[in-house]
Write a protein that holds these residues in place. Structure first.
Motif, short mmCIF file in Angstrom:
data_model
loop_
_atom_site.label_atom_id
_atom_site.label_comp_id
_atom_site.label_asym_id
_atom_site.label_seq_id
_atom_site.Cartn_x
_atom_site.Cartn_y
_atom_site.Cartn_z
N LEU A 111 0.83 -1.20 0.00
CA LEU A 111 0.00 0.00 0.00
C LEU A 111 0.86 1.25 0.00
O LEU A 111 0.59 2.21 -0.73
CB LEU A 111 -0.93 0.00 1.22
N ALA A 112 1.92 1.23 0.80
CA ALA A 112 2.83 2.38 0.86
C ALA A 112 3.45 2.64 -0.51
O ALA A 112 3.54 3.78 -0.97
CB ALA A 112 3.93 2.14 1.90
N GLU A 113 3.85 1.56 -1.18
CA GLU A 113 4.45 1.71 -2.51
C GLU A 113 3.42 2.19 -3.52
O GLU A 113 3.72 3.00 -4.40
CB GLU A 113 5.05 0.37 -2.96
N ALA A 114 2.18 1.72 -3.37
CA ALA A 114 1.11 2.16 -4.26
C ALA A 114 0.86 3.66 -4.11
O ALA A 114 0.61 4.36 -5.09
CB ALA A 114 -0.17 1.38 -3.97
N ILE A 115 0.93 4.14 -2.88
CA ILE A 115 0.76 5.59 -2.64
C ILE A 115 1.82 6.38 -3.39
O ILE A 115 1.54 7.40 -4.02
CB ILE A 115 0.82 5.88 -1.13
N ARG A 116 3.06 5.90 -3.33
CA ARG A 116 4.15 6.59 -4.03
C ARG A 116 3.93 6.57 -5.55
O ARG A 116 4.19 7.56 -6.24
CB ARG A 116 5.48 5.92 -3.69
N ILE A 117 3.44 5.44 -6.04
CA ILE A 117 3.23 5.29 -7.48
C ILE A 117 2.15 6.24 -7.99
O ILE A 117 2.33 6.95 -8.99
CB ILE A 117 2.87 3.82 -7.82
N VAL A 118 1.00 6.27 -7.30
CA VAL A 118 -0.09 7.13 -7.77
C VAL A 118 0.23 8.61 -7.55
O VAL A 118 -0.19 9.47 -8.33
CB VAL A 118 -1.44 6.77 -7.11
N ALA A 119 1.00 8.90 -6.50
CA ALA A 119 1.40 10.29 -6.26
C ALA A 119 2.30 10.80 -7.38
O ALA A 119 2.36 12.00 -7.66
CB ALA A 119 2.11 10.41 -4.92
N ALA A 120 2.98 9.85 -8.04
CA ALA A 120 3.86 10.20 -9.16
C ALA A 120 3.10 10.24 -10.49
O ALA A 120 3.71 10.42 -11.55
CB ALA A 120 5.01 9.20 -9.25
N GLY A 121 1.76 10.02 -10.41
CA GLY A 121 0.95 10.13 -11.63
C GLY A 121 0.71 8.84 -12.37
O GLY A 121 0.15 8.84 -13.47
N GLN A 122 1.13 7.71 -11.79
CA GLN A 122 0.95 6.43 -12.45
C GLN A 122 -0.19 5.65 -11.81
O GLN A 122 -0.72 6.03 -10.77
CB GLN A 122 2.24 5.62 -12.38
#
Length: 203
Positions: A111-122
């Motif tokens: 989940l933490a990694e997913a947050i980083r991914i979507v915050a980067a626009g992906q």
């Protein structure tokens, strides 16, 4: 820092998510909510980078909240969390413009990694659900889901045609296609199957 709001109706689960994600050095939990309506209010007030929404919530579910948030605050990336691996939920989320879709039983690190991914626009989607979505044939279109939702509220073909600015013949054709895709013979059956699979909201 990535600023995050968490919406989850179960207080213990919400508290656990906040505690686990707060450990991450680059994540800051700036707000929380217990239902979709609260989530909209919190997002409006705090404008986070990412909003995590549980699907099954009272007053307003996560799917409804996500549709409103994406339309009103497109800069806020939405991640949907669900206990139920229903492709209908995923399909509606993708149609709404949600950036992430994960199952609750996954590790907090994912989940933490997913947050980083979507915050980067992906985008990030649970792999098993993504596979089932793109391998299942005859998914209902957005318009077909809309027709079924109106039918579930008791509207007749004539009323649906007026509300959606379609001819009655077009509405009948849509329902014919829906019945074929869901392998049912009536509206009642179609509504039941669609609800079971997360294609339209429960009562």
């Amino acid at each position: 820092m990535i600023r995050v709001v968490i919406a989850e109706d179960q207080a213990m689960v919400r508290g656990a998510l906040i505690a686990l994600l707060s450990i991450e050095e680059d994540l800051e939990i700036i707000g929380e909510a217990a239902n979709g309506l609260e989530a909209i209010e919190v997002v409006e007030r705090l404008l986070p980078d990412v909003c995590i929404l549980d699907i099954e919530m009272p007053i307003m579910n996560g799917l409804e909240a996500s549709e409103r948030l994406v339309e009103k605050y497109p800069s806020v990336a939405i991640i949907m969390l669900t206990t139920f691996g229903r492709t209908g939920y995923l399909q509606r989320s993708v149609n709404a413009g949600v950036k992430g879709f994960l199952l609750k039983d996954g590790p907090s690190s994912a989940l933490a990694e997913a947050i980083r991914i979507v915050a980067a626009g992906q985008r990030v989607v649970d792999p098993e659900l993504a596979f089932s979505l793109f391998t299942e044939k005859d998914q209902l279109s957005e318009r077909e889901q809309e027709l079924l939702m109106l039918a579930s509220k008791g509207l007749a073909n004539k009323e649906i045609s007026k509300q959606l600015f379609l001819s009655e013949g077009t509405v009948r054709n849509y329902f014919s296609d829906i019945f074929q895709k869901l392998q049912v013979k009536s509206r009642t059956e179609a509504i039941h199957v669609a609800r079971k699979n997360g294609l339209i909201d429960m009562e």
